[in-house]
Design an enzyme around this catalytic site. Structure first.
Site, PDB file in Angstrom:
ATOM      1  N   TYR A  19       0.817  -1.221   0.000  1.00  0.00           N
ATOM      2  CA  TYR A  19       0.000   0.000   0.000  1.00  0.00           C
ATOM      3  C   TYR A  19       0.851   1.271   0.000  1.00  0.00           C
ATOM      4  O   TYR A  19       0.649   2.167   0.821  1.00  0.00           O
ATOM      5  CB  TYR A  19      -0.935   0.008   1.236  1.00  0.00           C
ATOM      6  CG  TYR A  19      -1.667  -1.294   1.439  1.00  0.00           C
ATOM      7  CD1 TYR A  19      -2.720  -1.659   0.598  1.00  0.00           C
ATOM      8  CD2 TYR A  19      -1.297  -2.183   2.451  1.00  0.00           C
ATOM      9  CE1 TYR A  19      -3.381  -2.864   0.769  1.00  0.00           C
ATOM     10  CE2 TYR A  19      -1.957  -3.392   2.626  1.00  0.00           C
ATOM     11  CZ  TYR A  19      -2.989  -3.719   1.776  1.00  0.00           C
ATOM     12  OH  TYR A  19      -3.642  -4.910   1.950  1.00  0.00           O
ATOM     13  N   TYR A 147     -11.918  -7.334   6.772  1.00  0.00           N
ATOM     14  CA  TYR A 147     -10.801  -7.429   5.817  1.00  0.00           C
ATOM     15  C   TYR A 147     -10.560  -8.907   5.531  1.00  0.00           C
ATOM     16  O   TYR A 147     -10.439  -9.710   6.456  1.00  0.00           O
ATOM     17  CB  TYR A 147      -9.516  -6.794   6.388  1.00  0.00           C
ATOM     18  CG  TYR A 147      -8.364  -6.977   5.425  1.00  0.00           C
ATOM     19  CD1 TYR A 147      -8.216  -6.122   4.327  1.00  0.00           C
ATOM     20  CD2 TYR A 147      -7.486  -8.048   5.550  1.00  0.00           C
ATOM     21  CE1 TYR A 147      -7.201  -6.329   3.408  1.00  0.00           C
ATOM     22  CE2 TYR A 147      -6.476  -8.258   4.629  1.00  0.00           C
ATOM     23  CZ  TYR A 147      -6.339  -7.393   3.556  1.00  0.00           C
ATOM     24  OH  TYR A 147      -5.348  -7.611   2.636  1.00  0.00           O
ATOM     25  N   ASP A 248     -13.388 -16.573   8.516  1.00  0.00           N
ATOM     26  CA  ASP A 248     -12.013 -16.236   8.137  1.00  0.00           C
ATOM     27  C   ASP A 248     -11.209 -16.083   9.431  1.00  0.00           C
ATOM     28  O   ASP A 248     -11.271 -15.056  10.097  1.00  0.00           O
ATOM     29  CB  ASP A 248     -12.040 -14.938   7.319  1.00  0.00           C
ATOM     30  CG  ASP A 248     -10.633 -14.443   6.975  1.00  0.00           C
ATOM     31  OD1 ASP A 248      -9.653 -14.973   7.532  1.00  0.00           O
ATOM     32  OD2 ASP A 248     -10.530 -13.504   6.161  1.00  0.00           O
ATOM     33  N   LYS A 277      -1.530 -17.239   7.906  1.00  0.00           N
ATOM     34  CA  LYS A 277      -0.648 -16.466   8.792  1.00  0.00           C
ATOM     35  C   LYS A 277       0.129 -17.333   9.784  1.00  0.00           C
ATOM     36  O   LYS A 277       1.173 -17.869   9.434  1.00  0.00           O
ATOM     37  CB  LYS A 277      -1.470 -15.401   9.517  1.00  0.00           C
ATOM     38  CG  LYS A 277      -1.920 -14.285   8.567  1.00  0.00           C
ATOM     39  CD  LYS A 277      -2.467 -13.128   9.357  1.00  0.00           C
ATOM     40  CE  LYS A 277      -2.969 -11.995   8.501  1.00  0.00           C
ATOM     41  NZ  LYS A 277      -1.937 -11.092   8.026  1.00  0.00           N
TER      42      LYS A 277
HETATM   43  N1  PMP Z   1      -8.088 -12.503   5.973  1.00  0.00           N
HETATM   44  C1  PMP Z   1      -7.670 -11.852   7.073  1.00  0.00           C
HETATM   45  C2  PMP Z   1      -8.575 -11.792   8.268  1.00  0.00           C
HETATM   46  C3  PMP Z   1      -6.402 -11.260   7.091  1.00  0.00           C
HETATM   47  O1  PMP Z   1      -6.010 -10.590   8.193  1.00  0.00           O
HETATM   48  C4  PMP Z   1      -5.574 -11.371   5.952  1.00  0.00           C
HETATM   49  C5  PMP Z   1      -4.189 -10.763   5.917  1.00  0.00           C
HETATM   50  N2  PMP Z   1      -4.001  -9.573   6.554  1.00  0.00           N
HETATM   51  C6  PMP Z   1      -6.043 -12.058   4.837  1.00  0.00           C
HETATM   52  C7  PMP Z   1      -7.311 -12.614   4.883  1.00  0.00           C
HETATM   53  C8  PMP Z   1      -5.210 -12.206   3.597  1.00  0.00           C
HETATM   54  O2  PMP Z   1      -4.145 -13.047   3.801  1.00  0.00           O
HETATM   55  P1  PMP Z   1      -2.842 -12.933   2.864  1.00  0.00           P
HETATM   56  O3  PMP Z   1      -2.253 -11.587   3.127  1.00  0.00           O
HETATM   57  O4  PMP Z   1      -1.985 -14.078   3.328  1.00  0.00           O
HETATM   58  O5  PMP Z   1      -3.297 -13.117   1.462  1.00  0.00           O
END
Ligand code: PMP
Length: 428
Positions: A19, A147, A248, A277
Site C-alpha cells: 500500500y 478485511y 475467516d 498467517k
Molecule cells: N483474511 C484476514 C482476516 C487477514 O487478516 C488477511 C491478511 N491480513 C487475509 C485474509 C489475507 O491473507 P494474505 O495476506 O496471506 O493473502
C-alpha cells in the site's frame, strides 16, 4: 555509499511495498536478522517486535524447532506438485488440523496465501449451491469493517470504504453489507445489534451463497472486537435462511484472541474455515480452507470436482514447518502466555485512555489497540518508535500491538510504554 545505503536506495527506487506510492514511498528500515521477539536492524539497533509480522510469528523469530523442521524437510525435498502426488508433511498437517479445528470440518484444501484460501472458500460455497441445483446463490453477505485479503473476490467482501471499492467498481460483484457489529466483546450483548444483519440475510437469502466474517476480532478493517453472541446469532441465521457460513480465521487462528480459534468463543462451527498467517508460525506462506463433509460431498456429487489447484499447493517445506508450529503451540502453555500478555496490555495501555486525542483503548488476548481521533502520521511516529527500540506499525487511526507469544514481561512492558509515549507526543 555503504552496503545498507545502497540496498535501501535500490529498494526505494524499484521495490513496491504494501500500500505505498512508487514515487513517494514511505521510509523503510533494513532488517538484517531476527530472533525471539527482537528484530535486528542492519545499522546495529535492536527492536522489540510488537507486530509478529502481521499476526504470524507467534513463537518468535529464528526458532530452533521450526528451523530444524525446515532444514530437515529441505534435505528431503522442498517441493513436489500435489496433482497425483502426496507426501507425509501434507498428511501430517491435515491430521494435526483436524485435531484442533471445530469438530465436523473434515476436508482440507491447502493453498498458498490467506487471500487464496478466501477465494477457495468462496468458490466452495458457490459450487456447493450450484451442485445442489441453486446456481443463483452466488452473492455474499458480510459486515462492514472487515478485511479478507487483496485478491478480487476477497476485496469484494472487505469494508467498501477502507477497502477502496471505488477504485475497482465494476471489477467485482457487489456484495451485501450489514452494519459492523456494535456490541463490544466485553460489554453485555444487546439483541438489537442483530437487526440489520437479520434484515439483510432475510431479504437476500435467495441469492446468497454464504456469509463471511472474521470471528470475534476484525483485523485490518479496524481492529474491532465484538461479542460472541453476535457470532452465535449469525450461525443460527445462516441455518434458518439457508446460507453457508465461512469464518475467516486467518488472523484470529492459533490462539491470538485467547482461544485457539475465534469461533471457540461462541462454540460454533463454520461450514468453511480459512486459516493462514500463524499456520507456519510465520515462517512462510501457507493457508488452508477446510470444509464440512456436507459441503465437500455436495460439491463432489455426480462426479463434481472442486475447481482449484495452485502450483505450490501443499508445499512440503511449509507443511513440515506448520506441523512443527502446531506441535510447539500445543506443547506449550500458550493460553497462559496469551492470558498474561492480555493482563499486561490492559494494565499498561490503560493510561492512554485518558489522553486527549485518544478515543478508545481495547485489548483482547495478545492484541492491544489504541484508537485515536485523528489519523496517525505513520513515518513520524514510526521513527519515534524505532528510535525508542520498538517495532510498531500503525495504520489509519489505530496504534496497536500483537506481539509474539514468547515476548518477555520486560519487553512487553517497554513496548507498551513506548506506545503510550508515542501517543502522548503525537496525539493531543
Ligand atoms: N483474511 C484476514 C482476516 C487477514 O487478516 C488477511 C491478511 N491480513 C487475509 C485474509 C489475507 O491473507 P494474505 O495476506 O496471506 O493473502
Amino acid at each position: 555509499m555503504n552496503r545498507t545505503a545502497e540496498l535501501l536506495a535500490f529498494d526505494q527506487r524499484h521495490l513496491w511495498h504494501p500500500y505505498t506510492s512508487a514515487l513517494h514511498p514511505l521510509p523503510v528500515y533494513m532488517v538484517a536478522g531476527a530472533a525471539g521477539s527482537r528484530l535486528h536492524l542492519a545499522d546495529g539497533r535492536e527492536l522489540i517486535d510488537g507486530m509478529s509480522s502481521w499476526w504470524c510469528a507467534i513463537h518468535g523469530y529464528n526458532h530452533p524447532v521450526l528451523n530444524a523442521a525446515l532444514t530437515e524437510q529441505a534435505a528431503r525435498m522442498s517441493h513436489v506438485m500435489f496433482g497425483g502426488i502426496t507426501h507425509e508433511p501434507a498428511v501430517r498437517l491435515g491430521q494435526a488440523l483436524l485435531q484442533i479445528v471445530p469438530a465436523g470440518l473434515e476436508h482440507v484444501f491447502l493453498c498458498d496465501s490467506g487471500s487464496v484460501s478466501v477465494e477457495a472458500a468462496i468458490k466452495m460455497a458457490m459450487q456447493y449451491w450450484s451442485a445442489g441445483g441453486h446456481p443463483e446463490k452466488k452473492r455474499l453477505l458480510t459486515v462492514r469493517g472487515g478485511y479478507h485479503g487483496d485478491t478480487f473476490m476477497a476485496m469484494s467482501v472487505c469494508d467498501p470504504v477502507t477497502g477502496m471499492h471505488h477504485l475497482f467498481r465494476g471489477a467485482f460483484p457487489e456484495q451485501v453489507f450489514a452494519e459492523r457489529p456494535s456490541c463490544r466483546f466485553h460489554a453485555p450483548y444487546n439483541p438489537a445489534d442483530a437487526a440489520d444483519f437479520l434484515t439483510k440475510i432475510e431479504r437476500h437469502a435467495h441469492e446468497l451463497a454464504a456469509v463471511i466474517l472474521e470471528p470475534i476480532c476484525q483485523g485490518a478493517g479496524g481492529m474491532w472486537f465484538y461479542h460472541p453472541d453476535y457470532l452465535r446469532m449469525v450461525r443460527d441465521a445462516c441455518d434458518r435462511f439457508g446460507c453457508l457460513l465461512i469464518l475467516d480465521e486467518i488472523a484470529t487462528g492459533f490462539g491470538r484472541t485467547g482461544r485457539l480459534f475465534g469461533a471457540s468463543w461462541a462454540d460454533i462451527r463454520p461450514d468453511i474455515l480459512c486459516l493462514g498467517k500463524a499456520l507456519t508460525g510465520g515462517y512462510m506462506t501457507l493457508a488452508a480452507a477446510l470444509a464440512t463433509r456436507a459441503v465437500a460431498e455436495q460439491i463432489s456429487r455426480d462426479g463434481g470436482v472442486f475447481m482449484h489447484g495452485p502450483t505450490f499447493m501443499g508445499n512440503p517445506l511449509a507443511c513440515a514447518v506448520a506441523c512443527a508450529s502446531i506441535g510447539l503451540l500445543l506443547a506449550e502453555d500458550w493460553q497462559g502466555r496469551v492470558h498474561r500478555i492480555e493482563e499486561l496490555l490492559k494494565a499498561e495501555l490503560e493510561e492512554a485512555r485518558n489522553l486527549s486525542g485518544v478515543t478508545d483503548v481495547r485489548c483482547l488476548g495478545a492484541i492491544g489497540v489504541v484508537e485515536t481521533a485523528a489519523p496517525v502520521n505513520v513515518p513520524q511516529i514510526q521513527a519515534f518508535f524505532v528510535d525508542n527500540g520498538v517495532w510498531i506499525r500503525p495504520f489509519g487511526r489505530l496504534i496497536y500491538v500483537m506481539p509474539p507469544y514468547v515476548i518477555s514481561e520486560e519487553d512487553l512492558t517497554r513496548l507498551c510504554r513506548v506506545l503510550v509515549a508515542g501517543v502522548k507526543r503525537f496525539h493531543r
